[in-house]
Design a protein around this motif. Structure first.
Motif, short mmCIF file in Angstrom:
data_model
loop_
_atom_site.label_atom_id
_atom_site.label_comp_id
_atom_site.label_asym_id
_atom_site.label_seq_id
_atom_site.Cartn_x
_atom_site.Cartn_y
_atom_site.Cartn_z
N ARG A 105 97.44 34.06 17.52
CA ARG A 105 96.33 34.96 17.87
C ARG A 105 95.82 34.59 19.26
NH1 ARG A 105 93.53 35.89 12.06
NH2 ARG A 105 92.09 37.29 13.06
N VAL A 106 95.51 35.59 20.06
CA VAL A 106 94.98 35.30 21.40
C VAL A 106 93.61 35.94 21.56
CG1 VAL A 106 97.25 35.05 22.47
CG2 VAL A 106 96.15 37.27 22.48
N ARG A 107 92.79 35.31 22.41
CA ARG A 107 91.49 35.90 22.73
C ARG A 107 91.74 37.10 23.65
NH1 ARG A 107 90.96 30.79 24.06
NH2 ARG A 107 90.68 31.36 26.26
N PRO A 108 90.84 38.11 23.58
CA PRO A 108 91.05 39.31 24.41
C PRO A 108 91.25 38.97 25.90
CG PRO A 108 89.25 39.65 22.87
CD PRO A 108 89.68 38.24 22.70
N GLU A 109 90.50 37.99 26.42
CA GLU A 109 90.60 37.64 27.85
C GLU A 109 92.02 37.21 28.21
OE1 GLU A 109 88.15 36.76 25.40
OE2 GLU A 109 87.94 34.72 26.21
N GLU A 110 92.65 36.58 27.25
CA GLU A 110 93.99 36.03 27.48
C GLU A 110 95.04 37.15 27.57
OE1 GLU A 110 96.54 32.71 25.19
OE2 GLU A 110 94.44 32.86 24.52
N ALA A 111 94.68 38.32 27.04
CA ALA A 111 95.65 39.42 26.97
C ALA A 111 95.45 40.44 28.10
CB ALA A 111 95.54 40.11 25.62
N ILE A 112 94.51 40.16 28.99
CA ILE A 112 94.27 41.10 30.10
C ILE A 112 95.54 41.24 30.94
CG2 ILE A 112 92.96 41.45 32.27
CD1 ILE A 112 90.55 40.12 30.81
N GLY A 113 95.92 42.48 31.19
CA GLY A 113 97.14 42.72 31.96
C GLY A 113 98.41 42.73 31.11
N LYS A 114 98.28 42.27 29.90
CA LYS A 114 99.46 42.22 29.01
C LYS A 114 99.44 43.38 28.01
CE LYS A 114 100.23 37.82 30.27
NZ LYS A 114 101.31 37.44 31.18
N VAL A 115 98.25 43.82 27.67
CA VAL A 115 98.11 44.96 26.75
C VAL A 115 97.20 45.97 27.44
CG1 VAL A 115 98.33 43.41 24.75
CG2 VAL A 115 96.06 44.08 25.53
N PRO A 116 97.20 47.23 27.00
CA PRO A 116 96.32 48.22 27.65
C PRO A 116 94.86 47.77 27.65
CG PRO A 116 97.85 49.30 26.12
CD PRO A 116 98.03 47.82 25.94
N ASP A 117 94.14 48.07 28.74
CA ASP A 117 92.74 47.66 28.86
C ASP A 117 91.90 48.08 27.66
OD1 ASP A 117 93.34 46.50 31.24
OD2 ASP A 117 92.55 48.14 32.48
N ALA A 118 92.21 49.29 27.18
CA ALA A 118 91.44 49.81 26.04
C ALA A 118 91.57 48.90 24.83
CB ALA A 118 91.90 51.22 25.69
N VAL A 119 92.73 48.29 24.68
CA VAL A 119 92.95 47.38 23.55
C VAL A 119 92.12 46.11 23.74
CG1 VAL A 119 94.66 45.97 22.33
CG2 VAL A 119 95.25 48.29 23.05
N VAL A 120 92.10 45.60 24.99
CA VAL A 120 91.33 44.39 25.29
C VAL A 120 89.86 44.63 24.95
CG1 VAL A 120 90.58 42.82 27.13
CG2 VAL A 120 92.93 43.68 27.10
N ARG A 121 89.38 45.82 25.34
CA ARG A 121 87.95 46.13 25.14
C ARG A 121 87.62 46.47 23.68
NH1 ARG A 121 88.56 49.09 30.06
NH2 ARG A 121 88.88 50.93 28.78
N SER A 122 88.63 46.89 22.93
CA SER A 122 88.39 47.46 21.60
C SER A 122 87.95 46.44 20.56
CB SER A 122 89.66 48.12 21.09
OG SER A 122 90.64 47.11 20.86
N GLY A 123 88.20 45.16 20.84
CA GLY A 123 87.90 44.15 19.83
C GLY A 123 88.96 44.07 18.75
N LYS A 124 90.08 44.76 18.94
CA LYS A 124 91.17 44.65 17.97
C LYS A 124 91.78 43.26 18.06
CE LYS A 124 92.66 49.53 18.15
NZ LYS A 124 91.49 50.02 17.47
N GLN A 125 92.39 42.84 16.95
CA GLN A 125 93.06 41.55 16.93
C GLN A 125 94.33 41.63 17.77
OE1 GLN A 125 91.95 38.82 15.38
NE2 GLN A 125 90.15 39.91 14.63
N ILE A 126 94.51 40.64 18.64
CA ILE A 126 95.71 40.63 19.48
C ILE A 126 96.49 39.35 19.18
CG2 ILE A 126 96.58 40.69 21.86
CD1 ILE A 126 93.85 41.95 22.64
N LEU A 127 97.82 39.52 19.04
CA LEU A 127 98.68 38.38 18.76
C LEU A 127 99.84 38.39 19.73
CD1 LEU A 127 97.94 39.91 15.75
CD2 LEU A 127 98.62 37.64 15.04
N VAL A 128 100.41 37.20 19.95
CA VAL A 128 101.55 37.13 20.86
C VAL A 128 102.68 36.33 20.22
CG1 VAL A 128 100.69 35.06 22.06
CG2 VAL A 128 102.26 36.63 23.25
N CYS A 129 103.91 36.72 20.55
CA CYS A 129 105.06 35.91 20.17
C CYS A 129 105.40 35.03 21.36
CB CYS A 129 106.26 36.79 19.83
SG CYS A 129 107.76 35.82 19.61
N ASN A 130 105.35 33.73 21.17
CA ASN A 130 105.61 32.82 22.28
C ASN A 130 107.08 32.78 22.67
OD1 ASN A 130 102.98 32.13 22.67
ND2 ASN A 130 103.06 30.32 21.38
#
Ligand SMILES: [Zn+2]
Length: 158
Positions: A105-130
């Motif tokens: 799981r990643v914090r929204p700040e960590e996903a900036i530029g990696k996922v659409p901005d709307a997703v970062v702002r939405s408060g949805k859960q974001i996960l990454v595969c390392n």
């Protein structure tokens, strides 16, 4: 518990990974059936297949094997019932549907530029595969998956 699934079962493999269950599909170069039987013996995995020949060979060698239905949701319902797999997505346990690596799981700040901005702002859960560097979030696709799981649960109930 760990499964080995052949290529024909791509959708089932992805589903089990999403539910946090390890499914090996990539066994490297060589004959898939031979490699699957060897890996299942060594790692004590259960083979999932729709290949009658592989199924028979596994039975002969006393390897745990399941011949699964063609419909992936029905297959998911059967396998989850037999192996006590919860038909619920736990975001702390879920694995990358593509490569089987546990997601982080990643914090929204960590996903900036990696996922659409709307997703970062939405408060949805974001996960990454390392491993494949792929980002996932709880968007429309996730909602659709939840309804598919509902179907699997109802199939299992019958
Ligand atoms: Zn991955």
């Amino acid at each position: 518990m760990e499964f080995i699934a052949d290529e024909m079962l791509g959708k089932l493999a992805r589903w089990l990974r999403i539910l946090g269950v390890s499914v090996i599909t990539d066994l490297g170069m060589g004959n898939f059936d031979d490699l699957a039987l060897k890996a299942a013996e060594e790692r004590n995995c259960v083979i999932l297949t729709r290949d009658e020949n592989l199924f028979k060979r596994a039975v002969k060698r006393n390897i745990r094997v399941e011949f699964v239905p063609e419909d992936p949701i029905r297959a998911l319902a059967e396998i989850s019932a037999k192996y006590g797999i919860q038909l619920e997505i736990n975001l702390d346990k879920t694995r990358c549907p593509t490569c089987n690596t546990p997601l982080r799981r990643v914090r929204p700040e960590e996903a900036i530029g990696k996922v659409p901005d709307a997703v970062v702002r939405s408060g949805k859960q974001i996960l990454v595969c390392n491993k494949c560097n792929k980002y996932y979030w709880t968007g429309t696709h996730y909602e659709n998956m939840l309804s598919e799981l509902e179907i699997a649960r109802s199939l299992r109930g019958r």
